[in-house]
Design a protein around this motif. Sequence first.
Motif, PDB file in Angstrom:
ATOM      1  N   UNK A   3       0.708  -1.116   0.089  1.00 13.63           N
ATOM      2  CA  UNK A   3      -0.032  -0.031  -0.046  1.00 13.63           C
ATOM      3  C   UNK A   3       0.913   1.076  -0.080  1.00 13.63           C
ATOM      4  N   UNK A   4       1.987   1.199   0.834  1.00 13.87           N
ATOM      5  CA  UNK A   4       2.943   2.242   0.908  1.00 13.87           C
ATOM      6  C   UNK A   4       3.383   2.652  -0.390  1.00 13.87           C
ATOM      7  N   UNK A   5       3.907   1.635  -1.255  1.00 16.98           N
ATOM      8  CA  UNK A   5       4.512   1.568  -2.634  1.00 16.98           C
ATOM      9  C   UNK A   5       3.777   2.191  -3.548  1.00 16.98           C
ATOM     10  N   UNK A   6       2.550   1.562  -3.429  1.00 12.19           N
ATOM     11  CA  UNK A   6       1.546   2.312  -4.515  1.00 12.19           C
ATOM     12  C   UNK A   6       1.151   3.776  -4.326  1.00 12.19           C
ATOM     13  N   UNK A   7       1.021   3.985  -3.035  1.00 12.27           N
ATOM     14  CA  UNK A   7       0.907   5.455  -2.566  1.00 12.27           C
ATOM     15  C   UNK A   7       1.979   6.155  -3.101  1.00 12.27           C
ATOM     16  N   UNK A   8       3.206   6.090  -2.817  1.00 11.32           N
ATOM     17  CA  UNK A   8       4.551   6.669  -3.209  1.00 11.32           C
ATOM     18  C   UNK A   8       4.533   6.776  -4.669  1.00 11.32           C
ATOM     19  N   UNK A   9       4.323   5.511  -5.238  1.00 15.89           N
ATOM     20  CA  UNK A   9       4.152   5.231  -6.712  1.00 15.89           C
ATOM     21  C   UNK A   9       3.484   6.405  -7.588  1.00 15.89           C
ATOM     22  N   UNK A  10       2.417   6.587  -7.178  1.00 20.40           N
ATOM     23  CA  UNK A  10       1.572   7.655  -7.880  1.00 20.40           C
ATOM     24  C   UNK A  10       2.122   9.111  -7.707  1.00 20.40           C
ATOM     25  N   UNK A  11       2.862   9.210  -6.274  1.00 17.77           N
ATOM     26  CA  UNK A  11       3.421  10.656  -6.120  1.00 17.77           C
ATOM     27  C   UNK A  11       4.723  10.510  -7.417  1.00 17.77           C
ATOM     28  N   UNK A  12       5.267   9.657  -7.577  1.00 23.72           N
ATOM     29  CA  UNK A  12       6.410   9.348  -8.598  1.00 23.72           C
ATOM     30  C   UNK A  12       5.747   9.547  -9.787  1.00 23.72           C
ATOM     31  N   UNK A  13       4.587   8.993 -10.338  1.00 24.48           N
ATOM     32  CA  UNK A  13       3.966   9.336 -11.469  1.00 24.48           C
ATOM     33  C   UNK A  13       3.765  10.819 -11.750  1.00 24.48           C
ATOM     34  N   UNK A  14       3.247  11.677 -10.862  1.00 23.49           N
ATOM     35  CA  UNK A  14       3.175  12.849 -10.851  1.00 23.49           C
ATOM     36  C   UNK A  14       4.466  13.742 -11.307  1.00 23.49           C
ATOM     37  N   UNK A  26      15.077  16.231 -12.265  1.00 24.59           N
ATOM     38  CA  UNK A  26      13.722  16.879 -11.769  1.00 24.59           C
ATOM     39  C   UNK A  26      12.748  15.719 -11.536  1.00 24.59           C
ATOM     40  N   UNK A  27      12.997  14.528 -12.527  1.00 28.07           N
ATOM     41  CA  UNK A  27      12.063  13.265 -12.324  1.00 28.07           C
ATOM     42  C   UNK A  27      12.406  12.745 -10.823  1.00 28.07           C
ATOM     43  N   UNK A  28      13.727  12.690 -10.435  1.00 24.37           N
ATOM     44  CA  UNK A  28      14.010  11.815  -9.484  1.00 24.37           C
ATOM     45  C   UNK A  28      14.307  12.653  -8.279  1.00 24.37           C
ATOM     46  N   UNK A  29      14.336  14.019  -8.064  1.00 17.82           N
ATOM     47  CA  UNK A  29      14.807  14.910  -6.837  1.00 17.82           C
ATOM     48  C   UNK A  29      13.669  14.710  -6.036  1.00 17.82           C
ATOM     49  N   UNK A  30      12.406  14.661  -6.410  1.00 18.84           N
ATOM     50  CA  UNK A  30      11.249  14.683  -5.414  1.00 18.84           C
ATOM     51  C   UNK A  30      11.405  13.636  -4.472  1.00 18.84           C
ATOM     52  N   UNK A  31      12.108  12.475  -4.538  1.00 20.17           N
ATOM     53  CA  UNK A  31      11.989  11.228  -3.365  1.00 20.17           C
ATOM     54  C   UNK A  31      13.049  11.701  -2.544  1.00 20.17           C
ATOM     55  N   UNK A  32      13.936  12.914  -2.621  1.00 20.25           N
ATOM     56  CA  UNK A  32      14.825  13.158  -1.535  1.00 20.25           C
ATOM     57  C   UNK A  32      14.185  13.615  -0.374  1.00 20.25           C
ATOM     58  N   UNK A  80      -3.709   4.896   2.630  1.00 16.71           N
ATOM     59  CA  UNK A  80      -4.704   4.942   1.542  1.00 16.71           C
ATOM     60  C   UNK A  80      -5.098   6.681   1.259  1.00 16.71           C
ATOM     61  N   UNK A  81      -4.945   7.398   2.246  1.00 14.79           N
ATOM     62  CA  UNK A  81      -5.157   8.987   1.926  1.00 14.79           C
ATOM     63  C   UNK A  81      -4.043   9.397   1.017  1.00 14.79           C
ATOM     64  N   UNK A  82      -2.712   9.003   1.096  1.00 15.27           N
ATOM     65  CA  UNK A  82      -1.729   9.628   0.322  1.00 15.27           C
ATOM     66  C   UNK A  82      -2.094   8.993  -1.092  1.00 15.27           C
ATOM     67  N   UNK A  83      -2.572   7.634  -1.192  1.00 20.50           N
ATOM     68  CA  UNK A  83      -2.733   7.189  -2.292  1.00 20.50           C
ATOM     69  C   UNK A  83      -3.684   7.619  -3.253  1.00 20.50           C
ATOM     70  N   UNK A  84      -5.077   8.033  -2.475  1.00 20.04           N
ATOM     71  CA  UNK A  84      -6.090   8.575  -3.212  1.00 20.04           C
ATOM     72  C   UNK A  84      -5.955  10.105  -3.659  1.00 20.04           C
ATOM     73  N   UNK A  85      -5.070  10.896  -2.740  1.00 18.50           N
ATOM     74  CA  UNK A  85      -4.635  12.397  -3.048  1.00 18.50           C
ATOM     75  C   UNK A  85      -3.625  12.275  -4.361  1.00 18.50           C
ATOM     76  N   UNK A  86      -2.696  11.537  -4.270  1.00 16.26           N
ATOM     77  CA  UNK A  86      -1.484  11.178  -5.212  1.00 16.26           C
ATOM     78  C   UNK A  86      -2.124  10.945  -6.321  1.00 16.26           C
ATOM     79  N   UNK A  87      -3.116   9.723  -6.433  1.00 15.64           N
ATOM     80  CA  UNK A  87      -3.720   9.117  -7.735  1.00 15.64           C
ATOM     81  C   UNK A  87      -4.634  10.370  -8.553  1.00 15.64           C
ATOM     82  N   UNK A  88      -5.340  11.103  -7.427  1.00 14.15           N
ATOM     83  CA  UNK A  88      -6.113  12.193  -8.197  1.00 14.15           C
ATOM     84  C   UNK A  88      -5.299  13.196  -9.049  1.00 14.15           C
ATOM     85  N   UNK A  89      -4.080  13.635  -8.169  1.00 13.13           N
ATOM     86  CA  UNK A  89      -3.314  14.719  -8.792  1.00 13.13           C
ATOM     87  C   UNK A  89      -2.458  13.970  -9.961  1.00 13.13           C
ATOM     88  N   UNK A  90      -2.088  12.859  -9.893  1.00 13.13           N
ATOM     89  CA  UNK A  90      -1.719  12.197 -11.152  1.00 13.13           C
ATOM     90  C   UNK A  90      -2.454  12.162 -12.380  1.00 13.13           C
TER      91      UNK A  90
END
Lengths: 271, 253
Positions: B148-159, B169-175, B234-244
């Motif tokens: 679940x944590x991976x999916x949530x962060x993955x959608x942030x990575x998609x953004x 820029x594509x990878x700096x967000x993870x720092x 789940x919260x991060x997942x939903x918000x990140x998914x919507x923004x993605x």
Amino acid sequence: MTTNHIQKPAIHVQGLEKSYKELEVLRGVDFDVARGSIFALLGSNGAGKTTIVNILSTLLRADAGTASVNGFDVATKAADVRESISLTGQFAAVDEILSGRENLVLVARLRHLKDPGAIADGLLDRFALTEAAARRVSTYSGGMRRRLDIAMSLIGNPPVIFLDEPTTGLDPQARIEVWQAVRELAENGTTVLLTTQYLDEAEQLADRIAILHGGRTIVNGTLTELKQLLPPATVEYVEKQPTLEDVFLAIVGADRKEGDAGNDRKCNTDE
Amino acid sequence: MTKHFLGDTAVLLGRSLRHITRSMDTIITTTIMPIAFMLLFVYVFGGAIDSGSDSYVNYLLPGILLITIASGISYTAFRLFLDMKSGIFERFQSMPIARSSVLWAHVLTSLVANLISLVVVVLVALLMGFRSGAGVPAWLAVAGILILFTLALTWIAVIAGLSAKSVDGASAFSYPIIFLPFISSAFVPTDTMPGPVCAFAEHQPVTSIVNAIRDLFTQRPVGTDIWIALAWCVGILIVAYIFAMVTYRRRIS
């Protein structure tokens, strides 16, 4: 692709407008492309050629005007348009990590075709890539990459193909190979919309040529019609010097004629 | 076109998985940093840290696993960015396929790659003396939280991958995400931290996730932490998914 579509032009563009924020790129573009013909959009860098191609291939939405491909409106029937076209973008859109054959199989599977392997092998043969089929695309030369790119666009025989600056960055020999591939397409009834900044390319290939300038198609006609726009030719006697391209092809053409042997050998040593 | 969604996603997933199996170095480099942190904290700082646990590597592992995921997802953004840049993304989008399967293939690839990295890190932890008496249900619960944590962060990575202008820029967000576990209960108990820092640490997602995984590993009854952890994921997942999805629609129209 019912019969009533056959009567209409393959591509119909009317009053197309597109701006990126303040920048007006297209300010009312109109043209039609007849089925089975090669149509060249000629324009300098930034004239909006890619923008038109992207709108026609449903990657971008126009601000105003209408466009249809194979009888389908690009805005309202995008899915049908995507069934009818193939896009070969400005930069060879191939997967560098996969092999040439895997790239072709990938596209065939995404087009939901039967026997993707056989389709791939057929195209590899047709584009003289069989020897390089199992190698990663990252080892290919620019010309081989472009040939693979075009081969990928032919999968599923879409009736309309967009080629966005297909020969930019290619050496003269590779350019002629691409031209040959484009001619074969049109002979088989495919409609080709080609963008280019090279005048000779349009002259060599196109049945009709439109010149895009200032966001509009300022002229549109056959090569002969376009030539008539100029003052009548005057007759002068000039000694015909070989162009540098003639010299280049005369020197390297000899040993590159046998398939792409020279090209392949060079890449093999790279591996 | 949605009738092809599963088939198209499977084909594209096969493609990205080949990218991973042909460049295993991305998995290795993903695991180097968390393993280095683990070595550093267990063998250098560990002796001086009073974690209240008899084995510091047992205490540390949950946080290290989260750092592994945080560093792994930067490759997801990187791969997506390269697809955008190379034009192959546009090629796929102009084809008669289920368009969103292009994104889903990247998301599922991210999940597979991160699971491999997590297994590698757990194996190294076992070599370093990590032991857990947790049974199969507890391990499955840990796996569930990590997925679940991976999916949530993955959608942030998609953004990040969709909107980046450069590879950096594509990878700096993870720092910042990699840094987050340091201000949590991952390395030291939060109660020694000064007031505001402790308050932040107690109320950020990593602490509850780390505590929940730690309780599962040590077979202690999981308290409310697991629900807070799941709510965060789940919260991060939903918000990140919507923004993605918003970013994605902006890119393809």
